[in-house]
Design an enzyme around this catalytic site. Sequence first.
Site, PDB file in Angstrom:
ATOM      1  N   THR A 122       7.662   0.789   1.126  1.00 38.16           N
ATOM      2  CA  THR A 122       6.707  -0.285   1.391  1.00 38.16           C
ATOM      3  C   THR A 122       5.310   0.004   0.860  1.00 38.16           C
ATOM      4  OG1 THR A 122       6.318   0.728   3.534  1.00 38.16           O
ATOM      5  CG2 THR A 122       7.920  -1.047   3.452  1.00 38.16           C
ATOM      6  N   PHE A 167      15.476  -1.658   5.829  1.00 37.95           N
ATOM      7  CA  PHE A 167      15.584  -3.042   6.304  1.00 37.95           C
ATOM      8  C   PHE A 167      15.994  -3.119   7.766  1.00 37.95           C
ATOM      9  CE2 PHE A 167      17.111  -3.027   1.788  1.00 37.95           C
ATOM     10  CZ  PHE A 167      15.894  -3.375   1.232  1.00 37.95           C
ATOM     11  N   GLU A 200       7.895  -8.224   7.063  1.00 35.31           N
ATOM     12  CA  GLU A 200       8.842  -9.262   7.467  1.00 35.31           C
ATOM     13  C   GLU A 200       8.522 -10.657   6.929  1.00 35.31           C
ATOM     14  OE1 GLU A 200      10.734  -6.320   9.909  1.00 35.31           O
ATOM     15  OE2 GLU A 200       8.627  -6.655   9.502  1.00 35.31           O
TER      16      GLU A 200
END
Length: 745
Positions: free
Chosen positions: A473, A246, A711
Site C-alpha cells: 500500500t 486484501f 477500501e
Amino acid sequence: MATPSRVVGTAQSRLDGPAKVTGAAKYAAEFTAPDLAHGVVVSSAIAKGRITAIDTSAAEAVPGVIKVFTHENRPRTAWLDYNYRDQVAPPGSPFRALNGPEIVYGGQPVALVVAESFELARYGATLVRIAYAEDVPNTDLEKNREAAYVPPKKRSGIKPPPDPRGDAAGAFEAAPIRLRQEYKQAIEHHNPMEPHASTVVYEGEGKLTIHDKIQGVNNTQGYVCSVFGLKPDDVRVITPYVGGGFGSGLRPQYQLYLAVSAALDLKRSVRVVLTRDQMFTFGYRPETYQTVALGADEDGRLQALTHDAVAGTSTFEDYQEAVVNWSGLLYHCPNVTLDYKLAKIDTYTPADMRAPGAVTGIFALESAMDELAYATGIDPLELRLRNYAERDEGEGKDFTSKALRAAYQQGAARFGWSRRKAEPRAMRDGRELVGWGMATGVWEAMMMQSSASATLTPDGRLDVACSTADLGTGTYTILAQIGADALGLPLDHVTTRLGDTALPEAPLAGGSWTAASSGAAVQAACRKVAETLFGYARGLPESPLANADLAHVTFAEGEIRLQADPSRKVSIAEAMRAGGVDRVEATGSVKPDMLTTTRYAAYTHSAVFAEVKVDEELGVVRVTRVVSAIAAGRILNLKTARSQILGGVVMGIGAALEEESMLDHSLGLFMNHNLGEYHVPVNADIHDIEVIFVDEPDDKVSPLGVKGLGEIGIVGTAAAVANAVYHATGKRIRDLPITIDKIIG
C-alpha cells in the site's frame, strides 16, 4: 514547532520498490535456516463427515520423510476455544487443524507431511491414504435462508445495524413510488499474489523466530503464545514484506499452526507453504442475499428505506460484517429499517475481504437507487443530490467532514456526465451498446491505538519503526514522508522498519486505518525527538536559541532555526554534542480521541462513474472508462494514493464482471480453485481509470487529517458498472458477477 509540508502531500515513489523489483525483498517462504524441513499439507477430499482410517506408512517409508502429523499423533496444544481466538476472530469456536477425525468443510487439512526437502514432502503427501464416512454437505445458502438468525453474540469492532427510525413499513406503503428488489453477491476469494506460508525457525530451548504471511505480526505472536503456551519473549515474528493480503492475512491461517506444531515437536525449523489450490480452503467474501425496498415521492425524495441481508457463515463461527448499516447513513430518509442475519453452511468461516460488508451492501443500495432514478425519471446523479445526507442519521452524529458533493461535481464534470442520454440503449459505438452508470461509495474512517519509534543520529539520518505491515500500500514510504517533514529532513535520509514484534506495537494493517494510526504515532515520536533535541540546542553556551521556545522554531535541512530569524540556528550535530549523545530516540503513542468519536461520525466517500461497451450480439462487456472521485481527507502521497484507488477500482470491476467461487453443492467443494478458472481482471480487461482527490480538510478525524484509502476505491465500483450495463442494454442484472450468460440469456 513549525513543520511545513515538504514531501507529505507530494507524489513519491515507493521506497521499498527497488527491493521488490530486484528480488531483494524477502517474503515469508523465502527465509531459511540451516536445519530447515519442509511441510506439505494433505487436504480433505470431502466436505462433511469423518475420517475412519488414515494410513501414513507408505509416506513414512520414503527416505527423507521425517514425520507425518495427523489427528492421531498431533502434539498437545491448548484445550479451550479461547486460546485459539486471534485479534479479529468472530464469535464461536475457531478452527483447529488436526483436532480430530471430524470433517467440517471441503479442503480441510487432514495431515502434514514433513521431509528434508519440499519435493520429498510433496511426494509423501500423495502416499497418505485416508478413508472417510461421508455425510451430505449443506453448502447452499439459498436453501438455508429460512433458517437465518440474528447472531446472538456480536463481533468485536463490527457495529450491528442501528435501531429502526420512523415507520419504514408504513411509509413504504404510503409512498407514491415504490420498488423492492433482491440482489445477490457471489462468494469471492482473496487470491493475493503471495500464497500463505510460514517459516518457523527453531532457535533452541523452545524459542522461535517466525516469518508468517500475516497483516499484523502481533496477531501471529499472540496466537502462537496462546495456543502453544509460550512466552512472548520466546516468540519473535518478522514479516517485513507481504505480497498482498486484501484481508486474507488478518487472521493466522492453519499453515502457521501446522508449522509451529511440527517445529516444536521435531525441535527443528519447518516451513509450510500452501498451494494456490489450498488458498481456496480458508476465508472468503461470503455469498449474500439482500432485499432493498425504497419508497419515494414524485420528486424522488426518499420516504422509506428497508435493507435486509442474509449472509453465509461456517458451522463453527459467526462471521459478521457491516452490510446494511451504510443504507442508514448514506442518504437522508426519515423512515429506515435495517436487518442482518446469518445462515450456517458447511464451509470454512468467511473472512474480511477489502471493504468487507461495504462492497456487498453498497452494490445493493446503489443498484436500487439507480432503479429508483428510472422509476422517477430523475437523473441518477440528481437523485442522489436530492437525498444528500448532511449528517449520519443512523447514529445521529455530525460528520467530521464530508466533501461528497464536491466529489459528485468534479467526477461528473471529468466524466462528461451531462452528455449522457437518459434512455437505456440510446448510446452506441458501432456494434457495441454504450452505457454510463454511477454510484456512491462510503467507508468508515478509523484510527486505532498505535505506537512507533524514531531515532535520529548526528548526520541527520532518521529511523522510524513500528510493527505494522505494508501490504503493498505504500506504508514504508508514507511513514518516511511523515518523519522527514516532522524533522525537516530529506526523504532519502529516512529509513522505515516494519513487520517485527521487536518494534513498537501497531495495529493490524487493515480497515484503511494504518496511515491515520501509525502515521500519527510516527509524528508523535518525531515530536518527542524534536523536543529533546531542542532542549540540547538551547543548552549550548551562548545558544542562538537560548530564549526561544519550541513553538517558534523550524526544523529544516538538518538545522533548528528560529522562525523570525533563520540565521539564528543550531545544527542537529551541534545539538547532540551539547547533549553528549550520539543519537536521540523516542517512542510515540496515539489513540483515538474518545470525545470526538462520541460526537462525530467519520467516513471517506467516493463518486464513481463508469462507461461500458457491450457487444450486442455476443454480450461481452468492456469497462472502457472509470472516473473515481475520492473525498478522503488529507492525501499523504499522491502517487501511492492513486495506486490504492486504481487497485480498488480493478477489484471492483472484477467483482462486477468476473469473480465468483463456484460451489458444487452435491460435493460441498469449490470447483474453480485455481487462477485458470477463478477469473480476475487482467491487463486486457482494464482501460482508462482516472482518479480525482477532492479537497477535504478535516481537523477531527485524526491528528494528520488522514482518513485512509485502502477500501474506498472498490466500494461502489461494482454498482457503477452494473448500472452502466443496464443503461447500455436495458437489462437489469442484480446477481453478481454479470456474466455473458446473464446478459444474453
